[in-house]
Design a protein around this motif. Sequence first.
Motif: not given
Length: 169
Positions: A56-62, A153-161, A83-91
């Motif tokens: 809930e509330g992920l930044p734009k681009g996810w 990357p771990y930073g994006r995974l942490a953002e999702l978590a 399953g999602m793609l982050d703003p840099e198109q990583q899974y």
Amino acid sequence: MVLSLAVIGVLVGAIYFFIPHDDSATAEKSAVQTVDTRVEIITARRAAPYPVAAPEGLPKGWRPTSVSYKASNDGKGGAWHLGMLDPEQQYAAVEQSDAPAKQFIQDVTLGTDKIEGQQAVGSKKWDRYQGDTYKALVHEEPGVTTVVTGTAPYGRLAELAAALVAKKG
């Protein structure tokens, strides 16, 4: 033989030249379809024996690209996937289950290994896993294991978590 190769080369070149294709960044982005997750999240939260975590509330681009919940016949081992793609198109994916944690983690992370250190996400500590293809953050609680995994990357995974909110429907 040389003549045959020349004819095939000309044919391949003509096909490439005359058939439309788009190699732009927007083509790559639109190649993976976005899915609507609302109904599946509600359904999974009603069916799962554990609180289902969804962002809930992920930044734009996810962008969500796949979603499923598979119940088990015996009431144990039901599996939630988003399953999602982050703003840099990583899974990146959220995986949850009440199945035995060790095997579940190996299955959804494509065989990663636990590494040193933990990732602080909010007030919780998540174990880090690393493999050839995927990275993962894993949080085990009584009755459910939550895995945030993917090529991101771990930073994006942490953002999702950090955006995950677990609810029971």
